[in-house]
Enzyme design. Sequence first.
Site, PDB file in Angstrom:
ATOM      1  N   GLU A   1       1.142  -1.124  -0.029  1.00  0.00           N
ATOM      2  CA  GLU A   1      -0.394  -0.149   0.043  1.00  0.00           C
ATOM      3  C   GLU A   1       0.458   1.471  -0.089  1.00  0.00           C
ATOM      4  O   GLU A   1       0.530   1.989  -0.186  1.00  0.00           O
ATOM      5  CB  GLU A   1      -1.240  -0.144   1.360  1.00  0.00           C
ATOM      6  CG  GLU A   1      -2.116  -0.828   0.642  1.00  0.00           C
ATOM      7  CD  GLU A   1      -1.322  -2.672   1.696  1.00  0.00           C
ATOM      8  OE1 GLU A   1      -0.253  -2.588   1.864  1.00  0.00           O
ATOM      9  OE2 GLU A   1      -2.639  -3.180   1.779  1.00  0.00           O
TER      10      GLU A   1
ATOM     11  N   LYS B   1     -17.399  -1.075   5.485  1.00  0.00           N
ATOM     12  CA  LYS B   1     -18.058  -2.133   5.166  1.00  0.00           C
ATOM     13  C   LYS B   1     -19.389  -2.653   4.407  1.00  0.00           C
ATOM     14  O   LYS B   1     -19.762  -2.186   3.411  1.00  0.00           O
ATOM     15  CB  LYS B   1     -17.887  -3.580   5.479  1.00  0.00           C
ATOM     16  CG  LYS B   1     -17.663  -4.884   4.337  1.00  0.00           C
ATOM     17  CD  LYS B   1     -16.809  -5.857   4.833  1.00  0.00           C
ATOM     18  CE  LYS B   1     -16.888  -6.956   3.477  1.00  0.00           C
ATOM     19  NZ  LYS B   1     -15.720  -8.243   4.038  1.00  0.00           N
TER      20      LYS B   1
ATOM     21  N   PHE C   1     -11.567  -7.621  13.736  1.00  0.00           N
ATOM     22  CA  PHE C   1     -10.423  -7.634  12.824  1.00  0.00           C
ATOM     23  C   PHE C   1      -9.721  -7.128  11.948  1.00  0.00           C
ATOM     24  O   PHE C   1     -11.000  -6.781  11.605  1.00  0.00           O
ATOM     25  CB  PHE C   1     -10.701  -9.073  12.164  1.00  0.00           C
ATOM     26  CG  PHE C   1      -9.856  -9.571  11.635  1.00  0.00           C
ATOM     27  CD1 PHE C   1      -8.773  -9.912  12.200  1.00  0.00           C
ATOM     28  CD2 PHE C   1      -9.715  -9.393  10.186  1.00  0.00           C
ATOM     29  CE1 PHE C   1      -7.610 -10.222  10.566  1.00  0.00           C
ATOM     30  CE2 PHE C   1      -9.059 -10.625   9.362  1.00  0.00           C
ATOM     31  CZ  PHE C   1      -7.688 -10.747   9.203  1.00  0.00           C
ATOM     32  N   GLN C   2      -8.677  -6.683  11.713  1.00  0.00           N
ATOM     33  CA  GLN C   2      -8.438  -5.339  11.085  1.00  0.00           C
ATOM     34  C   GLN C   2      -9.340  -4.380  10.943  1.00  0.00           C
ATOM     35  O   GLN C   2      -9.098  -2.901   9.902  1.00  0.00           O
ATOM     36  CB  GLN C   2      -8.440  -5.934   9.346  1.00  0.00           C
ATOM     37  CG  GLN C   2      -7.734  -7.291   9.138  1.00  0.00           C
ATOM     38  CD  GLN C   2      -7.429  -7.176   7.681  1.00  0.00           C
ATOM     39  OE1 GLN C   2      -8.072  -6.782   6.979  1.00  0.00           O
ATOM     40  NE2 GLN C   2      -6.316  -7.560   7.326  1.00  0.00           N
TER      41      GLN C   2
ATOM     42  N   MET D   1      24.092   8.273   1.625  1.00  0.00           N
ATOM     43  CA  MET D   1      24.066   9.554   2.251  1.00  0.00           C
ATOM     44  C   MET D   1      24.413   9.429   3.741  1.00  0.00           C
ATOM     45  O   MET D   1      24.678  10.328   4.436  1.00  0.00           O
ATOM     46  CB  MET D   1      23.059  10.004   1.794  1.00  0.00           C
ATOM     47  CG  MET D   1      22.303  11.562   2.718  1.00  0.00           C
ATOM     48  SD  MET D   1      23.994  12.850   1.443  1.00  0.00           S
ATOM     49  CE  MET D   1      23.204  13.104   0.567  1.00  0.00           C
TER      50      MET D   1
HETATM   51  C1  LIG Z   1      12.212   5.871   4.949  1.00  0.00           C
HETATM   52  C2  LIG Z   1      13.252   6.025   5.555  1.00  0.00           C
HETATM   53  N1  LIG Z   1      14.102   5.764   5.533  1.00  0.00           N
HETATM   54  C3  LIG Z   1      15.760   6.191   6.394  1.00  0.00           C
HETATM   55  C4  LIG Z   1      15.704   7.362   5.317  1.00  0.00           C
HETATM   56  C5  LIG Z   1      17.029   7.966   5.776  1.00  0.00           C
HETATM   57  N2  LIG Z   1      18.225   7.917   4.571  1.00  0.00           N
HETATM   58  C6  LIG Z   1      18.277   9.084   4.257  1.00  0.00           C
HETATM   59  S1  LIG Z   1      19.498   9.077   2.935  1.00  0.00           S
HETATM   60  C7  LIG Z   1      19.680   7.511   3.046  1.00  0.00           C
HETATM   61  C8  LIG Z   1      20.561   6.462   2.605  1.00  0.00           C
HETATM   62  C9  LIG Z   1      20.267   6.341   1.508  1.00  0.00           C
HETATM   63  O1  LIG Z   1      21.026   4.904   0.551  1.00  0.00           O
HETATM   64  P1  LIG Z   1      20.825   4.349  -0.785  1.00  0.00           P
HETATM   65  O2  LIG Z   1      19.094   4.334  -1.287  1.00  0.00           O
HETATM   66  O3  LIG Z   1      21.454   3.157  -1.097  1.00  0.00           O
HETATM   67  O4  LIG Z   1      21.754   6.173  -2.284  1.00  0.00           O
HETATM   68  P2  LIG Z   1      22.897   6.653  -1.521  1.00  0.00           P
HETATM   69  O5  LIG Z   1      22.794   8.074  -0.435  1.00  0.00           O
HETATM   70  O6  LIG Z   1      23.050   4.804  -1.384  1.00  0.00           O
HETATM   71  O7  LIG Z   1      22.789   7.248  -3.184  1.00  0.00           O
HETATM   72  C10 LIG Z   1      19.075   7.063   4.360  1.00  0.00           C
HETATM   73  C11 LIG Z   1      19.465   6.011   5.503  1.00  0.00           C
HETATM   74  C12 LIG Z   1      15.179   8.079   4.805  1.00  0.00           C
HETATM   75  N3  LIG Z   1      15.476   9.069   4.363  1.00  0.00           N
HETATM   76  N4  LIG Z   1      13.702   7.030   4.343  1.00  0.00           N
END
Ligand SMILES: Cc1ncc(C[n+]2csc(CCOP(=O)(O)OP(=O)(O)O)c2C)c(N)n1
Length: 590
Positions: free
Chosen positions: A53, A165, A115-116, A497
Amino acid sequence: MSTGRATGAELLRRALVHAGTRVMFGHPGGAILPFYDMLHGASGPHHVLMRHEQSAVHAADGYARASGEVGVCVATSGPGAANLVTGLATSLMDGVPVVAITGQVPSTLMGTDAFQETDTLGITMPVTKHSYLVRRVDDIVPVVAEAFHIARSGRPGPVVVDVPKDVQFTEADVPDELADPVEGHRQERAEERNEFCFSCVDGKPTTTGAAIAAAVGRLRAAERPVLIVGRGVVSSLTNELVRELAEATNLPVVTTLLGLDAFPTLHPQCLGMPGMHGTQRANQGISEADLVIGLGLRFDDRVTGKVSKFAPGAGIIHFDIDPRAHGRTIRTDIAVLGDLRQTLPPFVRGAREGYEVPPAWWQRIHQWRREAAEPAIPMDAHTAQAPPSGRQVSRALAGVVRRERAIVVTDVGQHQMWLAQELANADPCTHLTSGGLGTMGYALPAALGAAISTPERAVWAVIGDGGFQMTLQELATVVQEGLHLRIAVINNGALGMVRQWQMRIHGGRRVASDLGAPDFCALANAYRIHAMLVDRAGQLDEALDRAATWPGPVLLDVRIPAEDEVYPMVPSGAGLSEMWMKPPGEKVAP
Ligand SMILES: Cc1ncc(C[n+]2csc(CCOP(=O)(O)OP(=O)(O)O)c2C)c(N)n1
Ligand SMILES: [Mg+2]
């Protein structure tokens, strides 16, 4: 008078069709099954079966951003509705019109931990513009109409319609209005008016007309003005007006991450993106400006850096449709409240009469441009055998996206910032990314939604290896819908990052940021998607060309070094003028 009888579920379907819904993205379950039953053999809307979803909302969001129409998604009660939350928050942050339909347990069971059962209204209220619980069958049609109106009016955003529902099963008269022809979303939005807006000059409330006149006066006196444009320009379809304003006055234009497609990136007046990973000329321009004019942006902390150091010598004029955005993060001297379609034309008329940016200001900007000019990336026999750098990949991707005039959807992380820095876009609604919430997992489902809404354009999804692993199950949906999506996984084997912050801000202590990597090509093949491995720079151009012409969905697993970092960077807590051009400690180019 009525045009026959129908169940609530059928009224819901017809109300969606009536509101202009051609496609909806969803996942079924018990509490929404009466509605799904009505889709059997029905002429519309087309239902796309998403594998989660969260992806259904992101797909609706991508559909909306690419087309300018309202995106629609559907989920069942409990876990289904709860899974929508991240997607709804993503759309709310970035002002994207989405309507989410959810099933709810029967009215008699509500409040019994059935439920749900979850309190969908309670859970979603903080992440939507509005949430409805429809208790009477006769309310379904007006509520759906209102939900669409709320989603697309003012600052657009998501709206939830929760339908128990038993209400879906109950029969009622079909209201006459469902017989009226459908006008389509975009047209209705273009006809809206903001007649009762109040604005502010130097802290005093005034009419919008007076505020615009004051803004023109401040511009005429400005010696070092900067225009910053955000997503509001894209969603109000005022790109052309902004261009007219810029070209008539020679204003330098800064484009936020979500405004990168609000003004042509390669235009000689474009300074690029401001903020944490913005360009030197954009950040320096803002820091030395004597007037900042913001159009349709929130001035969030990723844009402003340390607020007390943001544009310290500048007056601030802020045009926005959302009164909450005025003065929320930075002091605002003139707040112009209203839809840019109404507020911009008189401002442009006033600005173009005899004002031009002084040449000395452009000389200063050109100096920064020369200082920070990125050298061409050399390619010889040796470097061609090495893995490409993140910047090299982004530059090549930007090139293919530009040639194809494609839509590009990025996920969140280093790859998102590199691509934003390299992007060479000319058209509105062609750069989609989760800016405000920064939601990993956004890109694949949003690109899927964009591909469905805009079949005439090629769509590239550019995704980090981390974010890809959050919603990659939607590869199945891509295949089922027969979409020619181009997917580039920028694979550094890391949460890049996060790794960069740990290296630069947390003393090099890396925790929970190394991912390793599955075989993404084998994974794509398991979904019957053609895949190519790119682990040498010399392969890059040919692989991108082959992907662009591949007659079906295609995935590139592009390996880049985990050590690559994104610069410039404004460390958190610093001002825009204190950006690092290179990793701290390394020699900065003169
Ligand atoms: C749902 C979610 N969880 C955690 C983060 C924190 N976060 C920001 S950038 C990042 C790393 C992203 O890694 P990747 O997708 O491999 O991209 P890269 O930076 O390596 O290009 C994280 C964990 C986020 N932005 N969104
Ligand atoms: Mg990564």
